[in-house]
Each structure stands twice: as structure tokens, then as C-alpha cells.
Motif scaffolding. Structure first.
Motif, short mmCIF file in Angstrom:
data_model
loop_
_atom_site.label_atom_id
_atom_site.label_comp_id
_atom_site.label_asym_id
_atom_site.label_seq_id
_atom_site.Cartn_x
_atom_site.Cartn_y
_atom_site.Cartn_z
N GLN A 50 -3.10 -16.50 7.55
CA GLN A 50 -2.30 -17.74 6.78
C GLN A 50 -2.47 -18.56 7.37
N SER B 12 3.65 -8.74 9.30
CA SER B 12 3.97 -9.61 10.23
C SER B 12 5.50 -8.27 10.56
N ASP C 190 -3.46 -21.60 3.94
CA ASP C 190 -2.66 -22.73 3.98
C ASP C 190 -3.23 -24.22 3.94
N CYS D 77 8.88 -14.47 8.78
CA CYS D 77 7.29 -14.32 8.12
C CYS D 77 7.67 -13.02 6.74
N THR E 295 -0.97 -12.84 0.58
CA THR E 295 0.45 -13.47 1.29
C THR E 295 1.27 -12.14 1.52
N TRP F 34 3.12 -23.18 8.91
CA TRP F 34 1.86 -22.26 8.89
C TRP F 34 0.94 -22.07 9.04
N HIS G 254 7.56 -14.35 3.16
CA HIS G 254 5.50 -13.24 2.71
C HIS G 254 6.56 -12.54 1.50
N TRP H 169 0.00 -10.11 4.61
CA TRP H 169 0.73 -10.15 5.52
C TRP H 169 2.12 -9.67 5.50
#
Length: 236
Positions: free
Chosen positions: A163, A138, A167, A77, A130, A204, A81, A134
Motif C-alpha cells: 500500500q 486485507s 501510494d 481496506c 491493489t 495510505w 480495494h 491487497w
């Protein structure tokens, strides 16, 4: 195989996206074949997973399968990302003209969602958040899992929820615009919709849900242990 469309105005390049009269300034067709593009992405993902597996087993030989899977997931991820989605966030204004590997990968994916070529406000903002938030987190979670650091659980809940929320909004806006405004984002045909839009994004939805549940249970057990220990001390 992609289908090209001819336009009466020569200033509008033919392209495989919907609707056919969509204007994509500076559009350059992909030169890399679809099998090579998909193989490149799959190969890079496999490399990240393999390196993470070797690193995890070296640093923590007794790591469980669940933790190993979690570490591999978050390291993957992090790469997707930060680097892949970060690429889109940075180059969102020139995506139709991008001809490098990442650009062509995004243009292939855009057959299922042309918003990635039109500077759609939600898509740009969502992918930017993201990549910036993230992505680095991550990597940190993946490292915490390998090191068996308990901080991985609250961070895992935060990132997985982010996430999942992103999504869900991504899917919801797609279907809302289609049903209410008649917007067409995906090419006709089941492959692009089910293989690209549904399946690739579905990871996700499912995997973050699993991690949210597991980390919530782990946090609840830890808090329960502390509460029971506190009660025992007070009762003495």
C-alpha cells in the motif's frame, strides 16, 4: 460547485476536468449531488467499521484497542480495494460514461486526478494490483487480527508495504509529470487538491507506516525470544 466548459466541437461534452480541452468519449455528467456522494461513501465506510467492531468484540471480547483499530482498518481496506478500486480496474475503459454510484464517486474524485477517466497506464495497473492482491489479503489480515493469529504480522508487513509503495509512486508520478512535462491532472483550487488528492490518499501513507513498524517490532521480539530459548537449551 463544479464548473462546466463549452467546446467548439459538439462531439466533445462539457466537463469539469482539467485541462478543459480534455477529450472524454461518452462523458455523462454526474446526477448525484456531491454531499450525497460523499455521505454515501462515508456511510458505507462507517457500516464496515461498525460491523467489524461488533464481530471482533463478539469473537474476541478482550481485544485491545490497537488490534481493534487494526482489524477495522484492514476490513475497510479490503472493501475499498476489492470492490471500489476493483470497480475502476474492471470498468477503466468506460469511466467517463459510468452513471452508477461507484462510477459517479470516481468521477467526483477524478476532479483531483483526471487520470482515472483517461485509462492512464500506471493508474489502471496500480489499481488492478491493489484490487486483486491487497483486497483479499486485507480481509484475511483483518480476520487473523480478530482471531489473534500470529500470521497477521508478516502479512501485515507485506500488504502495508505494498500500500505504501503504491501510494508513494502515485504521488511521485503525479508531481513528476506536473513538474517535468507540465501535465495538469487536478482542477485549480485548493479543495480538490488538499481534500481529495492529499488527504484521502495520505491515509495510505501514515497508517501503513504505523502497521509496518508495529509488526516489525512484534516479529523481532518473537525471533529474539526463540533465539534466547535456543541458547538456553544449548547451554544446559
Amino acid at each position: 460547485m463544479s464548473t462546466s466548459y463549452s467546446y467548439p466541437n459538439d462531439s466533445m461534452a462539457s466537463h469539469p476536468y482539467y485541462p478543459p480541452d480534455l477529450v472524454l468519449p461518452g462523458f455523462v455528467p454526474n446526477e448525484i449531488s456531491v454531499p450525497v456522494l460523499l455521505a454515501s461513501f462515508a456511510g458505507a465506510a462507517s457500516l464496515v467499521i461498525w460491523v467489524t467492531s461488533v464481530l471482533a468484540r463478539t469473537i474476541r471480547p478482550g481485544i485491545s484497542r490497537a488490534d481493534l483499530f487494526t482489524a477495522m482498518w484492514f476490513m475497510l481496506c479490503g472493501c475499498i480495494h476489492l470492490f471500489f478500486e476493483g470497480y475502476f480496474a474492471y470498468h477503466n475503459g468506460s469511466m467517463p460514461a459510468r452513471s452508477d454510484l461507484f462510477g459517479q464517486l470516481w468521477k467526483e474524485y477524478a476532479k483531483s486526478d483526471r487520470r482515472y477517466l483517461t485509462r492512464d497506464s500506471f493508474t489502471v495497473c496500480m489499481e488492478t494490483v491493489t484490487a486483486v492482491a491487497w483486497g483479499p489479503l486485507s480481509f484475511l489480515i483483518g480476520w487473523f487480527v480478530i482471531k489473534d493469529n500470529p500470521l497477521r504480522h508478516p502479512l501485515q508487513i507485506i500488504v502495508s508495504l505494498g500500500q505504501l509503495y503504491g501510494d508513494v509512486l502515485y504521488y511521485a508520478i503525479f508531481f513528476f509529470d506536473e513538474s517535468v512535462y507540465g501535465a495538469v491532472y487536478c482542477r485549480p483550487g485548493s479543495f480538490y487538491f488538499w481534500a481529495y488528492f492529499v488527504m484521502l490518499n495520505g491515509f495510505w501513507i501514515v497508517i501503513p507506516l504505523i502497521h509496518i513498524v508495529r509488526s516489525t517490532v512484534a516479529c523481532a521480539r518473537a525471533l529474539q525470544f526463540v533465539q534466547d530459548a535456543t541458547k538456553q537449551r544449548r547451554s544446559k
